[in-house]
Write a protein that holds these residues in place. Structure first.
Motif, PDB file in Angstrom:
ATOM      1  N   LYS A 120      81.419 -15.266  18.403  1.00 21.25           N
ATOM      2  CA  LYS A 120      81.438 -16.447  17.545  1.00 21.25           C
ATOM      3  C   LYS A 120      82.623 -17.328  17.948  1.00 21.25           C
ATOM      4  CE  LYS A 120      80.064 -13.302  13.848  1.00 21.25           C
ATOM      5  NZ  LYS A 120      80.378 -12.096  14.658  1.00 21.25           N
ATOM      6  N   ALA A 145      86.429 -16.240   7.592  1.00 23.52           N
ATOM      7  CA  ALA A 145      84.969 -16.079   7.590  1.00 23.52           C
ATOM      8  C   ALA A 145      84.529 -14.849   8.371  1.00 23.52           C
ATOM      9  CB  ALA A 145      84.299 -17.329   8.153  1.00 23.52           C
ATOM     10  N   PHE A 146      85.119 -14.636   9.538  1.00 22.25           N
ATOM     11  CA  PHE A 146      84.757 -13.503  10.406  1.00 22.25           C
ATOM     12  C   PHE A 146      86.014 -13.013  11.119  1.00 22.25           C
ATOM     13  CE2 PHE A 146      80.837 -16.088  10.349  1.00 22.25           C
ATOM     14  CZ  PHE A 146      79.902 -15.143   9.976  1.00 22.25           C
ATOM     15  N   TYR A 182      76.003 -19.366   9.933  1.00 14.83           N
ATOM     16  CA  TYR A 182      75.849 -18.370  10.998  1.00 14.83           C
ATOM     17  C   TYR A 182      74.518 -17.632  10.872  1.00 14.83           C
ATOM     18  CZ  TYR A 182      76.666 -14.102  13.691  1.00 14.83           C
ATOM     19  OH  TYR A 182      76.540 -13.059  14.571  1.00 14.83           O
ATOM     20  N   GLU A 183      74.224 -17.148   9.680  1.00 16.96           N
ATOM     21  CA  GLU A 183      72.982 -16.394   9.475  1.00 16.96           C
ATOM     22  C   GLU A 183      71.758 -17.276   9.741  1.00 16.96           C
ATOM     23  OE1 GLU A 183      72.722 -13.243   9.050  1.00 16.96           O
ATOM     24  OE2 GLU A 183      74.878 -12.866   8.859  1.00 16.96           O
ATOM     25  N   PRO A 243      84.545 -19.893   3.499  1.00 15.50           N
ATOM     26  CA  PRO A 243      84.003 -18.862   4.382  1.00 15.50           C
ATOM     27  C   PRO A 243      82.538 -18.554   4.078  1.00 15.50           C
ATOM     28  CG  PRO A 243      86.204 -18.260   3.673  1.00 15.50           C
ATOM     29  CD  PRO A 243      85.817 -19.473   2.868  1.00 15.50           C
ATOM     30  N   GLU A 244      82.146 -18.690   2.814  1.00 20.72           N
ATOM     31  CA  GLU A 244      80.761 -18.416   2.442  1.00 20.72           C
ATOM     32  C   GLU A 244      79.803 -19.387   3.126  1.00 20.72           C
ATOM     33  OE1 GLU A 244      83.435 -16.499  -0.204  1.00 20.72           O
ATOM     34  OE2 GLU A 244      83.287 -18.644   0.250  1.00 20.72           O
ATOM     35  N   ARG A 269      79.559 -18.508   6.829  1.00 17.08           N
ATOM     36  CA  ARG A 269      78.688 -17.359   7.058  1.00 17.08           C
ATOM     37  C   ARG A 269      77.220 -17.714   6.838  1.00 17.08           C
ATOM     38  NH1 ARG A 269      83.419 -14.386   4.943  1.00 17.08           N
ATOM     39  NH2 ARG A 269      82.741 -14.707   2.781  1.00 17.08           N
ATOM     40  N   LYS A 270      76.938 -18.582   5.872  1.00 12.38           N
ATOM     41  CA  LYS A 270      75.560 -19.021   5.650  1.00 12.38           C
ATOM     42  C   LYS A 270      75.024 -19.746   6.885  1.00 12.38           C
ATOM     43  CE  LYS A 270      74.488 -21.253   1.795  1.00 12.38           C
ATOM     44  NZ  LYS A 270      74.324 -22.388   0.825  1.00 12.38           N
TER      45      LYS A 270
END
Length: 225
Positions: A3, A43-44, A119-120, A112-113, A116-117
């Motif tokens: 990432k 986030a990661f 990313y998915e 961060p949420e 991540r959203k």
């Protein structure tokens, strides 16, 4: 999967009316850019950040990086003549198949949420662009004057705009066009369908002095949650 976040921070501060570029303005005792970097670090744990800055502000950028809790995951490259060229400079440092986030450095309230959203969604669809619904009445100018459009069909685009690396790197091999206002418009030129995900109303772009006041209030409320 690897990432990378290409964070573009090339603002001059002209609309803010300050001598200090907006990405370096103080927000709760830290530079605006520090908050942006921290959200991506949070986030990661394996995400790496490529920070794109004007040459004149590299030293300031380094100071901010070293004030974060994980500076080893962030490095700097310099920007170009336009946002397109700055993003391309950042992408040139990515050599692995990966998911790439491209983000405005002054969208310092991104969570961060949301990262991540995106990313998915990008894993599933190949790309993801956060967007929110328009709440105001919208009118567009026409050759005969102006006309109202259905605001239910209007989406306000945000960042991080997120793509598989092979898609976005191929898109940025195209010649620059003034119609390229964001990364999605560059990728779309290749015939790729752009997928929208629900953004955040608080994911504002620091542009004017009022935005700093709003951002301060949002951060205060988050601390109370």
């Amino acid at each position: 999967m690897k990432k990378y976040a290409v964070i573009v921070a090339g603002g001059s501060g002209l609309r803010m009316g300050t001598a200090v570029p907006k990405q370096f303005l103080d927000l709760q005792g830290k530079p605006v850019l520090w908050h942006t970097l921290t959200s991506f670090l949070d986030a990661f744990p394996d995400l790496e950040i490529i920070l794109v800055l004007p040459q004149a502000h590299v030293e300031t950028g380094l100071d901010i990086i070293h004030s974060t809790y994980d500076p080893q995951r962030i490095w700097i490259t310099t920007g170009g003549e336009t946002r397109f060229h700055s993003v391309k400079n950042g992408l040139d440092h990515i050599h692995h198949h990966s998911v790439v986030f491209v983000h405005d450095g002054v969208r310092c309230l991104v969570t961060p949420e949301l990262i991540r959203k995106c990313y998915e969604a990008a894993l599933e669809k190949g790309n993801a662009t956060p967007a929110i619904a328009a709440v105001d009445t919208i009118r567009i100018e026409t050759v005969s004057g102006n006309e109202m459009v259905d605001r239910n069909k209007v989406r306000i685009i945000q960042t991080p705009q997120t793509f598989y690396s092979d898609i976005i790197k191929a898109a940025f091999e195209q010649d620059y066009d003034s119609d390229f206002t964001d990364e999605a418009s560059v990728v779309e030129r290749l015939g790729v369908k752009i997928h929208l995900v629900e953004g955040e109303s608080t994911n504002l772009k620091i542009t004017r002095p009022l935005d700093i006041l709003i951002a301060e209030k949002i951060l205060e409320e988050r601390e109370m949650e």
